[in-house]
Scaffold this active site. Structure first.
Site, PDB file in Angstrom:
ATOM      1  N   GLU A  48       2.826  44.617  27.575  1.00 34.00           N
ATOM      2  CA  GLU A  48       3.044  43.550  26.591  1.00 34.00           C
ATOM      3  C   GLU A  48       2.340  42.264  27.010  1.00 34.00           C
ATOM      4  O   GLU A  48       1.810  41.544  26.167  1.00 34.00           O
ATOM      5  CB  GLU A  48       4.545  43.310  26.384  1.00 34.00           C
ATOM      6  CG  GLU A  48       5.229  44.407  25.596  1.00 34.00           C
ATOM      7  CD  GLU A  48       4.613  44.629  24.215  1.00 34.00           C
ATOM      8  OE1 GLU A  48       4.051  43.685  23.635  1.00 34.00           O
ATOM      9  OE2 GLU A  48       4.682  45.768  23.713  1.00 34.00           O
ATOM     10  N   LEU A  91      -9.629  40.839  31.704  1.00 39.75           N
ATOM     11  CA  LEU A  91      -8.646  40.614  30.635  1.00 39.75           C
ATOM     12  C   LEU A  91      -8.594  39.150  30.199  1.00 39.75           C
ATOM     13  O   LEU A  91      -8.123  38.835  29.115  1.00 39.75           O
ATOM     14  CB  LEU A  91      -7.244  41.031  31.100  1.00 39.75           C
ATOM     15  CG  LEU A  91      -6.978  42.535  31.094  1.00 39.75           C
ATOM     16  CD1 LEU A  91      -5.734  42.857  31.905  1.00 39.75           C
ATOM     17  CD2 LEU A  91      -6.809  43.042  29.675  1.00 39.75           C
ATOM     18  N   GLY A  92      -9.069  38.244  31.058  1.00 37.25           N
ATOM     19  CA  GLY A  92      -9.012  36.822  30.711  1.00 37.25           C
ATOM     20  C   GLY A  92      -7.588  36.288  30.770  1.00 37.25           C
ATOM     21  O   GLY A  92      -6.655  37.021  31.113  1.00 37.25           O
ATOM     22  N   TYR A 131       8.312  36.208  22.535  1.00 34.30           N
ATOM     23  CA  TYR A 131       7.731  37.493  22.135  1.00 34.30           C
ATOM     24  C   TYR A 131       7.905  38.542  23.244  1.00 34.30           C
ATOM     25  O   TYR A 131       8.395  39.651  23.013  1.00 34.30           O
ATOM     26  CB  TYR A 131       6.237  37.357  21.780  1.00 34.30           C
ATOM     27  CG  TYR A 131       5.628  38.720  21.643  1.00 34.30           C
ATOM     28  CD1 TYR A 131       5.867  39.478  20.504  1.00 34.30           C
ATOM     29  CD2 TYR A 131       4.912  39.303  22.697  1.00 34.30           C
ATOM     30  CE1 TYR A 131       5.396  40.772  20.397  1.00 34.30           C
ATOM     31  CE2 TYR A 131       4.448  40.596  22.601  1.00 34.30           C
ATOM     32  CZ  TYR A 131       4.680  41.325  21.448  1.00 34.30           C
ATOM     33  OH  TYR A 131       4.239  42.614  21.361  1.00 34.30           O
ATOM     34  N   ASP A 149       5.027  38.342  17.091  1.00 31.50           N
ATOM     35  CA  ASP A 149       3.716  37.827  17.483  1.00 31.50           C
ATOM     36  C   ASP A 149       2.914  37.547  16.204  1.00 31.50           C
ATOM     37  O   ASP A 149       3.455  37.636  15.096  1.00 31.50           O
ATOM     38  CB  ASP A 149       2.992  38.812  18.413  1.00 31.50           C
ATOM     39  CG  ASP A 149       2.640  40.112  17.718  1.00 31.50           C
ATOM     40  OD1 ASP A 149       3.027  40.296  16.544  1.00 31.50           O
ATOM     41  OD2 ASP A 149       1.957  40.943  18.335  1.00 31.50           O
TER      42      ASP A 149
END
Ligand code: SF4
Length: 358
Positions: A48, A91-92, A131, A149
């Site tokens: 997630e 992934l940043g 979230y 989200d």
């Protein structure tokens, strides 16, 4: 006031039928994703966090690599931050990885190493927003918590014809409140994932595929023919452009890299030296490197340009190759052979520069 809004929006909405149609569709059409093969809260949590602002295709190999490196929660806790950042490479949004690592240590410290199945407690861990809390609590522990989200807001703003600006914090809270009234107690995991899946596969941002939508008969935006006009979003702030020269500086087969500051953008990651061209010309940057870092360099040639887009800024980078002529010892710099780059976490923009090293 909130409850009144909720009652009003859900008035005459057939919740049970909506839930059943969504759940049947999800059961039939859900994608076979690696994190869906387990209800291990650690895996769900990792997936997630990775999925926020990142495409599923990008997350799949990174997720598999991450859980191979840190198979158990305890292995993640025991890892060095640099190892976690290295595993997050590509992934940043590296603060997510740092927060996750920090939160994992909090779990050991405050909950004997067991991820809490209490939304309040879990929601207080570093980096865990509403979230992530809702997603992990519902998917891993089966608790009827909303997980809202951008995907879910898009779907529900259309289904319920909510014409408010979803960029506003107040509206997001309203969506959470309304979604809480929709999540079924007996299968919150599939319901929340079903909403997300619908947003990803059918109720897409542009040109939603209403003809194939399992909840079309419930959709107020479709009924009114305004599905392409929702959701309403505030104008995005314009990103600021910043120009840099990045230097691939060679010294006896090794290259100069430096670690970014401990806080702020891309904190603690490693990069090739960068000269801010909005503040100084390239030649002045070379002089600055000498006075600031004690390295004299010659710039040999320009090899490429690249653009890297963050949420709030855009880096316009010109990449140069050069040579170190003289160096003093400076602990901020490291001279590293390309074979050893694997030991250092680089941001994506600098990973893209490595192929220019012969
Ligand atoms: Fe989205 Fe169309 Fe389905 Fe409505 S009918 S939820 S707009 S795909």
């Amino acid at each position: 006031m909130r409850c009144l809004v909720k009652q009003h929006i859900l008035q005459s909405f057939d919740i049970l039928s909506f839930q059943n149609k969504l759940l049947d569709w999800y059961e039939d059409k859900k994608r076979d994703l690696p994190w869906r093969q387990s209800s291990n809260p650690y895996y769900i949590w990792i997936s997630e966090v990775m999925l926020q602002q990142t495409r599923v295709d990008t997350v799949i190999p990174n997720f598999e690599n991450f859980i191979t490196l840190f198979t158990t929660f305890q292995e993640l806790v025991a890892a060095y931050e640099q190892e976690v950042l290295k595993a997050w490479e590509g992934l940043g949004y590296y603060s997510r990885a740092r927060n996750l690592h920090h939160a994992a240590k909090e779990v050991v410290h405050s909950f004997n190493g067991v991820i809490p199945n209490d939304p309040e407690q879990f929601g207080q861990l570093k980096g865990v927003g509403p979230y992530t809390r809702g997603a992990v609590m519902s998917i891993a522990f089966g608790l009827p918590e909303p997980a809202v989200d951008a995907n879910v807001m898009r779907v529900l703003s259309r289904v319920l014809r909510m014409e408010e600006n979803i960029s506003e914090h107040r509206v997001k809270k309203e969506f959470e409140n309304i979604t809480r009234g929709l999540v079924p107690a007996d299968d919150p995991s599939s319901f929340n994932q079903g909403l997300m899946e619908l947003g990803a596969l059918i109720c897409t941002p542009k040109e939603p595929m209403c003809m194939f939508c399992p909840v079309q008969s419930h959709c107020r935006a479709y009924e009114a023919g305004i599905q392409n006009e929702l959701p309403i979003k505030g104008k995005k702030k314009k990103q600021r452009h910043i120009a840099y020269a990045a230097l691939l500086l060679e010294y006896n087969g090794e290259y100069v890299i430096e670690q970014r500051p401990k806080s702020g953008l891309l904190a603690n990651l490693w990069q090739f030296p960068m000269i801010p061209l909005d503040e100084m010309a390239l030649e002045d940057g070379v002089t600055w490197l000498s006075s600031e870092y004690g390295i004299d360099v010659s710039i040999d040639k320009k090899v490429a340009t690249l653009k890297h887009v963050f949420s709030h800024i855009i880096w316009n980078i010109t990449i140069y190759k050069g040579t170190v002529i003289r160096k003093e010892t400076d602990q901020r710099l490291e001279f590293v052979h390309p074979d050893a780059f694997d030991l250092y976490p680089f941001p994506v923009s600098h990973l893209k520069m490595i192929p220019y090293i012969d």
